[in-house]
Design a protein around this motif. Structure first.
Motif, mmCIF file in Angstrom:
data_model
loop_
_atom_site.group_PDB
_atom_site.id
_atom_site.type_symbol
_atom_site.label_atom_id
_atom_site.label_comp_id
_atom_site.label_asym_id
_atom_site.label_seq_id
_atom_site.Cartn_x
_atom_site.Cartn_y
_atom_site.Cartn_z
ATOM 1 N N LEU A 240 0.813 -1.212 0.000
ATOM 2 C CA LEU A 240 0.000 0.000 0.000
ATOM 3 C C LEU A 240 0.846 1.261 0.000
ATOM 4 N N VAL A 241 0.404 2.227 -0.787
ATOM 5 C CA VAL A 241 0.949 3.575 -0.735
ATOM 6 C C VAL A 241 -0.103 4.426 -0.042
ATOM 7 N N THR A 242 0.218 5.028 1.080
ATOM 8 C CA THR A 242 -0.768 5.768 1.860
ATOM 9 C C THR A 242 -0.306 7.201 2.097
ATOM 10 N N VAL A 243 -1.251 8.036 2.521
ATOM 11 C CA VAL A 243 -0.951 9.403 2.944
ATOM 12 C C VAL A 243 -1.631 9.645 4.282
ATOM 13 N N GLU A 244 -1.326 10.784 4.890
ATOM 14 C CA GLU A 244 -1.944 11.158 6.156
ATOM 15 C C GLU A 244 -2.894 12.328 5.934
ATOM 16 N N PRO A 245 -3.794 12.583 6.868
ATOM 17 C CA PRO A 245 -4.758 13.673 6.675
ATOM 18 C C PRO A 245 -4.115 15.027 6.416
ATOM 19 N N HIS A 246 -2.939 15.270 6.975
ATOM 20 C CA HIS A 246 -2.306 16.576 6.796
ATOM 21 C C HIS A 246 -1.486 16.674 5.506
ATOM 22 N N THR A 247 -1.420 15.591 4.733
ATOM 23 C CA THR A 247 -0.721 15.640 3.444
ATOM 24 C C THR A 247 -1.410 16.653 2.534
ATOM 25 N N THR A 248 -0.638 17.520 1.886
ATOM 26 C CA THR A 248 -1.238 18.511 0.991
ATOM 27 C C THR A 248 -1.700 17.829 -0.295
#
Length: 216
Positions: free
Chosen positions: A11-19
């Motif tokens: 999986l490639v994921t991001v976090e909520p604060h990622t722009t």
């Protein structure tokens, strides 16, 4: 077949604060269209949303392509992933039959299902050409069952399943072998009335049965 045999595991994921700019760049560089959004907690990452390429495109002015490598930075939307991600998620589990996942995706008209275990993401299953066909295939299947079991004993599984089935006057419709968590497994779809006896045969032979799907 179960979801863990079809899902994307890396999986490639991001976090909520990622722009959104960062998310768009990540999608472009990895050639993917969806990113699960995770929140890191004491017990590990928890799935809190998912963002798609379409979500990002809609967040930018129509004359700006957020996926362009040389997009003018001064005109990029400052929002973060948390502003646009989908929070009301449909999810599945690694042990879910793949036709159930296909049915959920078709019914809800969604293109991807995060795969979770204890609220933590472990994979992603996306809609590709044959998923609707998988759903129809199982709906149209004759009376019988699909047996998902460990084949780490190393025998010729095709010959072994064929012998067991002939002994019970059953018909092998399909047989697929794969790896699940590093363990060789098999899914055998069997037609006939004595599939419960076949299940006993598999157990008694020392193979670990992981899942059984029955069709009537």
């Amino acid at each position: 077949m179960i979801v863990s045999m079809w899902m994307t595991k890396n999986l490639v994921t991001v976090e909520p604060h990622t722009t959104l700019t960062e998310a768009a760049a990540l999608m472009a560089s990895r050639r993917i269209r969806r990113l699960p959004v995770v929140e890191h907690r004491a017990d590990g990452p928890h799935l809190v949303g998912i963002v798609s390429a379409k979500d990002i495109l809609h967040a930018f002015p129509p004359d700006i392509n957020p996926f362009a490598v040389l997009a003018p930075e001064g005109r990029l939307a400052p929002a973060t992933v948390a502003h646009i991600m989908s929070r009301r998620l449909h999810t599945t589990t690694p042990e879910t039959p793949v036709e159930e996942a296909a049915g959920l995706m078709a019914d809800k008209k969604i293109g991807a299902l995060p795969v979770v275990r204890d609220a933590r993401p472990v994979g992603l299953i996306t809609e590709f050409g044959h998923l609707p066909g998988v759903r129809q295939l199982f709906r149209a299947a004759p009376t019988g069952s699909a047996h998902h079991f460990d084949v780490s004993k190393g025998e010729d599984v095709v010959d072994w399943v064929s012998q067991l089935s002939r002994r019970r006057n059953l018909r092998v419709l399909s047989l697929i072998t794969s790896q699940q968590d590093g363990v060789p497994v098999c899914v055998a779809r069997i037609a006939g009335k004595a599939t419960e006896e076949l299940l006993d045969d598999i157990w008694n032979s020392g193979h670990r049965v992981l899942n059984v799907i029955r069709y009537t």
